[in-house]
Design a protein around this motif. Structure first.
Motif, PDB file in Angstrom:
ATOM      1  N   ASN A  45       0.852  -1.186   0.000  1.00  9.34           N
ATOM      2  CA  ASN A  45       0.000   0.000   0.000  1.00  9.34           C
ATOM      3  C   ASN A  45       0.886   1.233   0.000  1.00  9.34           C
ATOM      4  N   LEU A  46       0.797   2.015  -1.080  1.00 12.72           N
ATOM      5  CA  LEU A  46       1.610   3.237  -1.186  1.00 12.72           C
ATOM      6  C   LEU A  46       0.674   4.430  -1.091  1.00 12.72           C
ATOM      7  N   PHE A  47       0.617   5.032   0.080  1.00 15.88           N
ATOM      8  CA  PHE A  47      -0.282   6.166   0.267  1.00 15.88           C
ATOM      9  C   PHE A  47       0.547   7.437   0.436  1.00 15.88           C
ATOM     10  N   PHE A  48       0.549   8.236  -0.649  1.00 14.35           N
ATOM     11  CA  PHE A  48       1.256   9.512  -0.634  1.00 14.35           C
ATOM     12  C   PHE A  48       0.304  10.632  -0.208  1.00 14.35           C
ATOM     13  N   GLU A  49      -0.950  10.273   0.022  1.00  9.25           N
ATOM     14  CA  GLU A  49      -1.971  11.238   0.463  1.00  9.25           C
ATOM     15  C   GLU A  49      -2.808  10.531   1.526  1.00  9.25           C
ATOM     16  N   ASN A  50      -3.380  11.311   2.446  1.00 12.49           N
ATOM     17  CA  ASN A  50      -4.084  10.711   3.583  1.00 12.49           C
ATOM     18  C   ASN A  50      -5.300   9.895   3.160  1.00 12.49           C
ATOM     19  N   SER A  51      -5.650   8.943   4.005  1.00 12.79           N
ATOM     20  CA  SER A  51      -6.813   8.085   3.753  1.00 12.79           C
ATOM     21  C   SER A  51      -7.172   7.366   5.045  1.00 12.79           C
ATOM     22  N   THR A  52      -8.444   7.154   5.254  1.00 14.60           N
ATOM     23  CA  THR A  52      -8.893   6.261   6.331  1.00 14.60           C
ATOM     24  C   THR A  52      -9.525   5.023   5.713  1.00 14.60           C
ATOM     25  N   ARG A  53     -10.630   5.224   4.975  1.00 15.31           N
ATOM     26  CA  ARG A  53     -11.414   4.111   4.444  1.00 15.31           C
ATOM     27  C   ARG A  53     -10.639   3.256   3.438  1.00 15.31           C
ATOM     28  N   THR A  54     -10.033   3.909   2.464  1.00 16.32           N
ATOM     29  CA  THR A  54      -9.419   3.149   1.365  1.00 16.32           C
ATOM     30  C   THR A  54      -8.221   2.350   1.870  1.00 16.32           C
ATOM     31  N   ARG A  55      -7.386   3.002   2.647  1.00 17.31           N
ATOM     32  CA  ARG A  55      -6.186   2.311   3.141  1.00 17.31           C
ATOM     33  C   ARG A  55      -6.565   1.127   4.041  1.00 17.31           C
ATOM     34  N   LEU A  56      -7.475   1.388   4.997  1.00 19.00           N
ATOM     35  CA  LEU A  56      -7.807   0.313   5.947  1.00 19.00           C
ATOM     36  C   LEU A  56      -8.579  -0.812   5.264  1.00 19.00           C
ATOM     37  N   SER A  57      -9.420  -0.475   4.295  1.00 19.13           N
ATOM     38  CA  SER A  57     -10.183  -1.558   3.650  1.00 19.13           C
ATOM     39  C   SER A  57      -9.274  -2.386   2.734  1.00 19.13           C
ATOM     40  N   PHE A  58      -8.292  -1.772   2.105  1.00 15.59           N
ATOM     41  CA  PHE A  58      -7.326  -2.582   1.344  1.00 15.59           C
ATOM     42  C   PHE A  58      -6.529  -3.485   2.287  1.00 15.59           C
ATOM     43  N   GLU A  59      -6.169  -2.965   3.454  1.00 14.62           N
ATOM     44  CA  GLU A  59      -5.429  -3.806   4.407  1.00 14.62           C
ATOM     45  C   GLU A  59      -6.286  -4.986   4.850  1.00 14.62           C
ATOM     46  N   ARG A  60      -7.543  -4.662   5.194  1.00 16.09           N
ATOM     47  CA  ARG A  60      -8.442  -5.731   5.664  1.00 16.09           C
ATOM     48  C   ARG A  60      -8.663  -6.751   4.538  1.00 16.09           C
ATOM     49  N   ALA A  61      -8.871  -6.258   3.314  1.00 16.40           N
ATOM     50  CA  ALA A  61      -9.116  -7.152   2.178  1.00 16.40           C
ATOM     51  C   ALA A  61      -7.908  -8.053   1.938  1.00 16.40           C
ATOM     52  N   MET A  70       2.284  -4.722   3.041  1.00 19.41           N
ATOM     53  CA  MET A  70       3.437  -3.871   3.382  1.00 19.41           C
ATOM     54  C   MET A  70       2.970  -2.433   3.140  1.00 19.41           C
ATOM     55  N   SER A  71       3.088  -1.584   4.153  1.00 18.98           N
ATOM     56  CA  SER A  71       2.521  -0.235   4.038  1.00 18.98           C
ATOM     57  C   SER A  71       3.604   0.825   3.963  1.00 18.98           C
ATOM     58  N   PHE A  72       3.439   1.695   2.999  1.00 14.80           N
ATOM     59  CA  PHE A  72       4.350   2.832   2.811  1.00 14.80           C
ATOM     60  C   PHE A  72       3.572   4.115   3.045  1.00 14.80           C
ATOM     61  N   SER A  73       4.126   5.011   3.845  1.00 16.83           N
ATOM     62  CA  SER A  73       3.555   6.350   3.988  1.00 16.83           C
ATOM     63  C   SER A  73       4.609   7.359   3.580  1.00 16.83           C
ATOM     64  N   ALA A  74       4.160   8.404   2.888  1.00 20.70           N
ATOM     65  CA  ALA A  74       5.129   9.405   2.424  1.00 20.70           C
ATOM     66  C   ALA A  74       5.879  10.011   3.615  1.00 20.70           C
ATOM     67  N   GLY A  75       5.138  10.373   4.668  1.00 20.55           N
ATOM     68  CA  GLY A  75       5.777  10.908   5.874  1.00 20.55           C
ATOM     69  C   GLY A  75       6.616   9.798   6.494  1.00 20.55           C
ATOM     70  N   GLY A  76       7.869  10.083   6.804  1.00 16.83           N
ATOM     71  CA  GLY A  76       8.717   9.060   7.401  1.00 16.83           C
ATOM     72  C   GLY A  76       9.463   8.234   6.369  1.00 16.83           C
ATOM     73  N   SER A  77       9.247   8.488   5.088  1.00 19.81           N
ATOM     74  CA  SER A  77       9.948   7.716   4.045  1.00 19.81           C
ATOM     75  C   SER A  77      11.184   8.483   3.554  1.00 19.81           C
ATOM     76  N   SER A  78      11.926   7.855   2.663  1.00 15.30           N
ATOM     77  CA  SER A  78      13.129   8.503   2.109  1.00 15.30           C
ATOM     78  C   SER A  78      12.812   9.512   1.014  1.00 15.30           C
ATOM     79  N   LEU A  79      11.506   9.761   0.759  1.00 11.89           N
ATOM     80  CA  LEU A  79      11.156  10.880  -0.136  1.00 11.89           C
ATOM     81  C   LEU A  79      11.730  12.181   0.417  1.00 11.89           C
ATOM     82  N   SER A  80      11.749  12.289   1.771  1.00 13.50           N
ATOM     83  CA  SER A  80      12.256  13.517   2.395  1.00 13.50           C
ATOM     84  C   SER A  80      13.755  13.693   2.145  1.00 13.50           C
TER      85      SER A  80
END
Ligand code: CP
Length: 302
Positions: A45-61, A70-80
């Motif tokens: 899951n590569l989420f470069f923008e915030n999400s509640t429903r989409t991210r969690l439902s993909f995880e659950r699915a 495996m979850s990637f968030s832009a904040g805290g990544s090496s994009l910075s």
């Protein structure tokens, strides 16, 4: 194969996803809501923008299909540290991802990533462009309620100009036989709706008695939606779905909203809590739809 847009997707393909999702709805109702269909697969899951429903439902699915996530968030990544989108995507594929779910604020980002990696990519929302899994979960919600979308009259109301949900839903709804009217002040209509299989209107009160479904959209403040009408109270007075407006729907009429809701703006608390507001059904259907999409793209067994 990737799933990036609803535009041009044939009816039989949409129906196959809906049928598969119905089977996964049954799986999700079991005491142990899990099948081994995608055992050994890794979904990133590569989420470069915030999400509640989409991210969690993909995880659950993903977990309900016994795949790993495996979850990637832009904040805290090496994009910075200056890492590019391409290097980020290829790094995640090198870590073993079999499929990527991508949300990005830039229109087209999932297409770019799909061109850089070998694995399938699912668009989980790109800018104001497309959000295809939202559209199919909305189709499932309406099919469960009405049996079919054929002939259904749907008003999509609100900030259509900045909405990826509107851009995905108008094609999915009409492919399945619904008629769509886009209702918004002129400044929140698309700059050009040429090619959109929909009518347009700016008077919600004139439309309410004519539709089966009111699909509400929030104003996308993060994309400039607040700056194109005189004031929020004026917007609410013309487009907010109050209990008085809701009462003018037909007795079978339903309300949908992709979330997140801005209560007191496009929807009142009372309407959001009404049994004919199917907003939490939409959320729940998101899991089965995303299971169906993952299963179809990863060639699940059984
Ligand atoms: N509907 C939707 O995309 O919600 P999220 O932004 O919370 O994922």
């Amino acid at each position: 194969m990737s799933f990036l847009t609803t535009r041009g997707v044939p009816r039989r393909d949409l129906e196959e996803i809906l049928d598969l999702a119905e089977e996964f709805t049954e799986v999700l109702s079991r005491p142990i809501p899990k099948v081994p269909a995608l055992q050994g697969k890794l979904v990133a899951n590569l989420f470069f923008e915030n999400s509640t429903r989409t991210r969690l439902s993909f995880e659950r699915a993903t977990r309900a299909l016994s795949a790993d996530v495996m979850s990637f968030s832009a904040g805290g990544s090496s994009l910075s540290k200056g890492e590019s989108l391409k290097d980020t995507a290829q790094t995640i594929e090198a870590l073993g991802a079999d499929l990527m779910v991508v949300r990005h604020k830039a229109t087209g980002a999932p297409w770019r990533i799909a061109g850089w990696v070998e694995c399938p990519v699912v668009n989980a929302g790109d800018g104001a462009h497309q959000h295809p899994t939202q559209a199919v979960l909305d189709c499932l919600t309406l099919r469960q309620r009405f049996g079919s979308l054929d002939g259904l009259r749907v008003a999509i109301v609100g900030d259509i100009r900045h909405s990826r949900v509107a851009r995905s839903n108008v094609f999915a709804f009409t492919t399945l036989g619904a008629r769509v009217i886009l209702v918004a002040p002129k400044t929140l209509q698309p700059v050009s709706s040429a090619g959109w299989p929909a009518d347009t209107a700016d008077d919600l009160d004139a439309v309410l008695g004519e539709v089966d479904v009111v699909y509400l959209l929030r104003i996308q403040a993060e994309r400039g939606g607040m700056s194109v009408f005189p004031s929020l109270p004026e917007y609410v007075s013309r487009y907010g779905l109050t209990p008085e407006r809701f009462a003018r729907l037909s007795p079978e009429g339903v309300v949908l909203h992709p979330g997140p809701m801005n209560r007191g703006v496009e929807i009142s608390d009372t309407v959001a809590a009404h049994p004919r507001a199917l907003i939490l059904d939409q959320v729940a259907n998101g899991v089965a739809i995303r299971m169906a999409v993952l299963f179809a793209l990863l060639g699940g067994k059984g």
